[in-house]
Enzyme design. Sequence first.
Site, PDB file in Angstrom:
ATOM      1  N   ARG A 132     -11.534  17.722  10.121  1.00 10.69           N
ATOM      2  CA  ARG A 132     -10.797  16.462  10.320  1.00 10.69           C
ATOM      3  C   ARG A 132      -9.553  16.682  11.194  1.00 10.69           C
ATOM      4  NH1 ARG A 132      -8.327  12.802   5.342  1.00 10.69           N
ATOM      5  NH2 ARG A 132      -6.699  11.797   6.578  1.00 10.69           N
ATOM      6  N   GLU A 144       0.855  -1.191   0.000  1.00  6.44           N
ATOM      7  CA  GLU A 144       0.000   0.000   0.000  1.00  6.44           C
ATOM      8  C   GLU A 144       0.890   1.238   0.000  1.00  6.44           C
ATOM      9  OE1 GLU A 144      -3.487  -0.234   2.321  1.00  6.44           O
ATOM     10  OE2 GLU A 144      -3.918   1.913   2.176  1.00  6.44           O
ATOM     11  N   ARG A 145       0.609   2.134  -0.934  1.00  2.69           N
ATOM     12  CA  ARG A 145       1.418   3.358  -1.107  1.00  2.69           C
ATOM     13  C   ARG A 145       2.886   3.027  -1.362  1.00  2.69           C
ATOM     14  NH1 ARG A 145      -3.204   5.659  -2.202  1.00  2.69           N
ATOM     15  NH2 ARG A 145      -4.596   5.718  -0.416  1.00  2.69           N
ATOM     16  N   ASN A 169      -3.322  -1.759   7.674  1.00  5.41           N
ATOM     17  CA  ASN A 169      -4.633  -2.285   7.280  1.00  5.41           C
ATOM     18  C   ASN A 169      -4.447  -3.801   7.248  1.00  5.41           C
ATOM     19  OD1 ASN A 169      -5.793   0.260   6.929  1.00  5.41           O
ATOM     20  ND2 ASN A 169      -5.049   0.403   4.825  1.00  5.41           N
ATOM     21  N   GLU A 228       5.112   9.100  13.702  1.00  4.35           N
ATOM     22  CA  GLU A 228       5.126   8.292  12.480  1.00  4.35           C
ATOM     23  C   GLU A 228       5.386   9.237  11.306  1.00  4.35           C
ATOM     24  OE1 GLU A 228       1.788   5.529  11.943  1.00  4.35           O
ATOM     25  OE2 GLU A 228       1.751   6.002   9.803  1.00  4.35           O
ATOM     26  N   GLU A 237     -10.597   4.463   9.323  1.00  4.81           N
ATOM     27  CA  GLU A 237     -10.814   4.133   7.913  1.00  4.81           C
ATOM     28  C   GLU A 237     -11.401   2.732   7.741  1.00  4.81           C
ATOM     29  OE1 GLU A 237      -7.001   5.027   5.982  1.00  4.81           O
ATOM     30  OE2 GLU A 237      -7.697   7.067   5.656  1.00  4.81           O
ATOM     31  N   GLU A 283       3.810   9.036  -0.584  1.00  2.00           N
ATOM     32  CA  GLU A 283       2.408   8.932  -1.004  1.00  2.00           C
ATOM     33  C   GLU A 283       1.900  10.251  -1.573  1.00  2.00           C
ATOM     34  OE1 GLU A 283      -0.279   7.723   2.124  1.00  2.00           O
ATOM     35  OE2 GLU A 283      -2.053   8.178   0.902  1.00  2.00           O
ATOM     36  N   LYS A 334      -3.907  -0.336  13.996  1.00  2.15           N
ATOM     37  CA  LYS A 334      -4.773   0.706  13.432  1.00  2.15           C
ATOM     38  C   LYS A 334      -6.192   0.282  13.782  1.00  2.15           C
ATOM     39  CE  LYS A 334      -6.194   2.655   8.935  1.00  2.15           C
ATOM     40  NZ  LYS A 334      -5.792   2.868   7.530  1.00  2.15           N
ATOM     41  N   LYS A 361       0.870  10.435  13.549  1.00  8.11           N
ATOM     42  CA  LYS A 361       1.499  10.987  12.335  1.00  8.11           C
ATOM     43  C   LYS A 361       2.021  12.389  12.643  1.00  8.11           C
ATOM     44  CE  LYS A 361      -1.141   8.340   8.974  1.00  8.11           C
ATOM     45  NZ  LYS A 361      -1.941   8.290   7.736  1.00  8.11           N
ATOM     46  N   ASP A 371      -2.665  14.158   7.196  1.00  4.02           N
ATOM     47  CA  ASP A 371      -2.167  12.913   6.607  1.00  4.02           C
ATOM     48  C   ASP A 371      -0.957  13.136   5.693  1.00  4.02           C
ATOM     49  OD1 ASP A 371      -1.972  10.278   5.967  1.00  4.02           O
ATOM     50  OD2 ASP A 371      -3.685  10.228   4.614  1.00  4.02           O
ATOM     51  N   TRP A 374     -13.108  13.464   1.845  1.00  5.46           N
ATOM     52  CA  TRP A 374     -12.271  12.798   0.843  1.00  5.46           C
ATOM     53  C   TRP A 374     -12.267  13.596  -0.463  1.00  5.46           C
ATOM     54  CZ3 TRP A 374     -13.891   6.937   1.893  1.00  5.46           C
ATOM     55  CH2 TRP A 374     -13.280   6.531   3.093  1.00  5.46           C
TER      56      TRP A 374
HETATM   57  C1  GCV Z   1      -2.441   2.322   5.358  1.00  2.00           C
HETATM   58  C2  GCV Z   1      -3.864   7.298   4.390  1.00  2.00           C
HETATM   59  C3  GCV Z   1      -3.397   6.444   3.248  1.00  2.00           C
HETATM   60  C4  GCV Z   1      -3.763   4.986   3.452  1.00  2.00           C
HETATM   61  C5  GCV Z   1      -3.188   4.529   4.793  1.00  2.00           C
HETATM   62  C6  GCV Z   1      -3.726   5.432   5.891  1.00  2.00           C
HETATM   63  C7  GCV Z   1      -3.115   5.087   7.241  1.00  2.00           C
HETATM   64  O1  GCV Z   1      -5.233   7.384   4.392  1.00  2.00           O
HETATM   65  O2  GCV Z   1      -3.912   6.930   2.051  1.00  2.00           O
HETATM   66  O3  GCV Z   1      -3.238   4.238   2.401  1.00  2.00           O
HETATM   67  O4  GCV Z   1      -3.507   3.196   5.058  1.00  2.00           O
HETATM   68  O5  GCV Z   1      -3.394   6.768   5.600  1.00  2.00           O
HETATM   69  O6  GCV Z   1      -2.109   5.680   7.553  1.00  2.00           O
HETATM   70  O7  GCV Z   1      -3.652   4.251   7.937  1.00  2.00           O
END
Ligand code: GCV
Length: 654
Positions: A301, A138-139, A176, A352, A257, A358, A253, A325, A330, A489
């Site tokens: 947000r 992912e990413r 995820n 983080e 999401e 990304e 997590k 983060k 984000d 979004w």
């Molecule tokens: C791993 C953002 C990213 C997702 C990521 C999420 C997260 O939304 O686009 O790809 O999911 O952050 O950090 O949990």
Amino acid sequence: MKRILISALVLLMAGWSIAATDNEDGSRLWLRFNRTNTTASITGVKGTAMSELQAYWQGAPVVLKRQKGLAADGYTIKTQGGKIMVAAANDAGLLYGAYHLLRLQQTGESCAALDISEKPAYDLRILNHWDNPNGTVERGFAGKSIFLNPDPERMKLYARANASVGINGTVLNNVNAKPEALSTESLQKAKTIADQLRPYGIRVYLSINFASPIKIGGLPTADPLNADVVRWWKDKVNEIYRLIPDFGGFLVKANSEGEPGPQDFGRTHADGANMLAGVLKPHKGVVMWRAFVYKAQSSDRANQAYEEFMPLDGQFADNVIIQVKNGPIDFQPREPYSPLFTAMQKTPMMVEFQITQEYLGAANHLVYLAPMWQEFFSFVKPASLKAMAGVANIGDDANWCGHHFAQANWYAFGRLAWNPSLRSEEIASEWLKQTFSTLPWDALVDLMMSSREACVNYMMPLGIHHIFAGTHHYGPEPWYAPRGVRADWTPPYYHKADAVGLGFDRTLKGSTNVKQYPAELCKLYNDINTCPENLLAWFHHVPWDHQMKSGRTFWDELCHKYDDGVRAARRFLVVWDTMQPYVDSQRFLEVQHKLRIQARDAEWWRDACLLYFQTFSQRPIPQDMEHPVHNLDEMKKFRIPIGMYENPECGYTR
Ligand code: GCV
């Protein structure tokens, strides 16, 4: 000329034999040592230190010794009577000391009179891989997961690279997380990887799916206060430690999401984290619990992580670390720091960062991230944190990171996790000297140092954020707002462009987000006349005619910033072209190709954003800058083909 001579001198001093013309694919990263000896295989972390030195060290004899009284993982290096003494309290410290020596050798530093004392800022310096069981990342923009079929040679180099910059932990799978991450088959695989990484002082960790007791345990609930659930986790954790005795712990997590979490069962984040912490505690494992939470239909947000986590301050077990983060939204090219860092006083926290780009041009754009991370540390005291995590940019591409210069971000993450007060320039220069032996480094250090600001300028200057395309986070789509898509979004939620101006009002009269910051920052950010201009549209809905420090209106300044970004990206290409005589042609051409994409993408960003925002500002593009070369309709029609986002060749093509 002077630079060329210096490069040649350093090359001679270090005894390099690689000619600039020998092609390289980047697979050796910054560890481009020449083997001087063959080594017997020696086991354990100290054994790794010894064999690395035997194989690559060309200087005076080195003695490695354990010494009480030094910090864990820290070391001293001293030249004494013709020998070099490396002392450390543990074997990992000896390994880090050995890599320090090799770094000095490779960067051409004198080792004649060493008196070095080092210790890491954090016990836990960890990569987070967002790798899925099917091998996708992912990413990720550098190929498939390196853990899909862990090749021993590749894993060894991965481990060496991490240890050489002090990284001592790695989370193997995506946050995820699939429940299957804890199946016996997956755990066997994790064991294989743990065995490969252990000799380099690296522990493995796993991301878990909070609903695992239901999904793979067959229980009717995953309520963290349910005795059967706790027993299931205990048994699972025991199984893990039987396979991996030094297993590090879990990354979670939860309720974010769409991922399951304790709130699904009427419990809090603290209930969930503490239950897992309880079962890990006897094994000395930790829980890294993420604070990346936000719900639809919120008025801001940016407020949400604070609102959910602040009431829990002080309620977490002592082996829980809240992973936050760096910014409140984000991983945008520029965000203010997340206010949780200064607000939560009674909870261990870790930052983080996202090493994978990304939101910063994926593996196509040269963006050196250390200055961005240091900006964070100018607001958040390193000592107030417990650990540092970085979302990895690593895949099975030959050059590991998709872009040769993206390796610098992996390198810089490790160096900063060891010592957050290292200067970004120093790290860049260290990395360049090791990665490209013969370049005129100064010009490239300058290029790297200006690259993050250039990216901010051509993507979203002056505090604008999250105006990315709806279906990928690569290009601009500030107009994207189809019916039925949740508002947060879509870019208009963030930029709020209208006839008056641009930006999100987070002042005391707006979403009150400024209140989450300490009083003096709250005051600073709340006033449009004192708010730093690089965050203006983050905290304010800025009128188009607002007077900027430059004397320009906000609109004119915005136009100029975008144009500055485009010009910087083009300049990178010109600077790189002058490097051709000093770099092997494979890496030269590959970087050149990426820089061309970057310069073209910068134009795409500038034109799409300015032409779209102009429909609100109704003001002309200033005469003293280059005017857009595209038109808005053309920009709106352009789509990156589905699946191309992860492809390093994506980008705007005319
Ligand atoms: C791993 C953002 C990213 C997702 C990521 C999420 C997260 O939304 O686009 O790809 O999911 O952050 O950090 O949990």
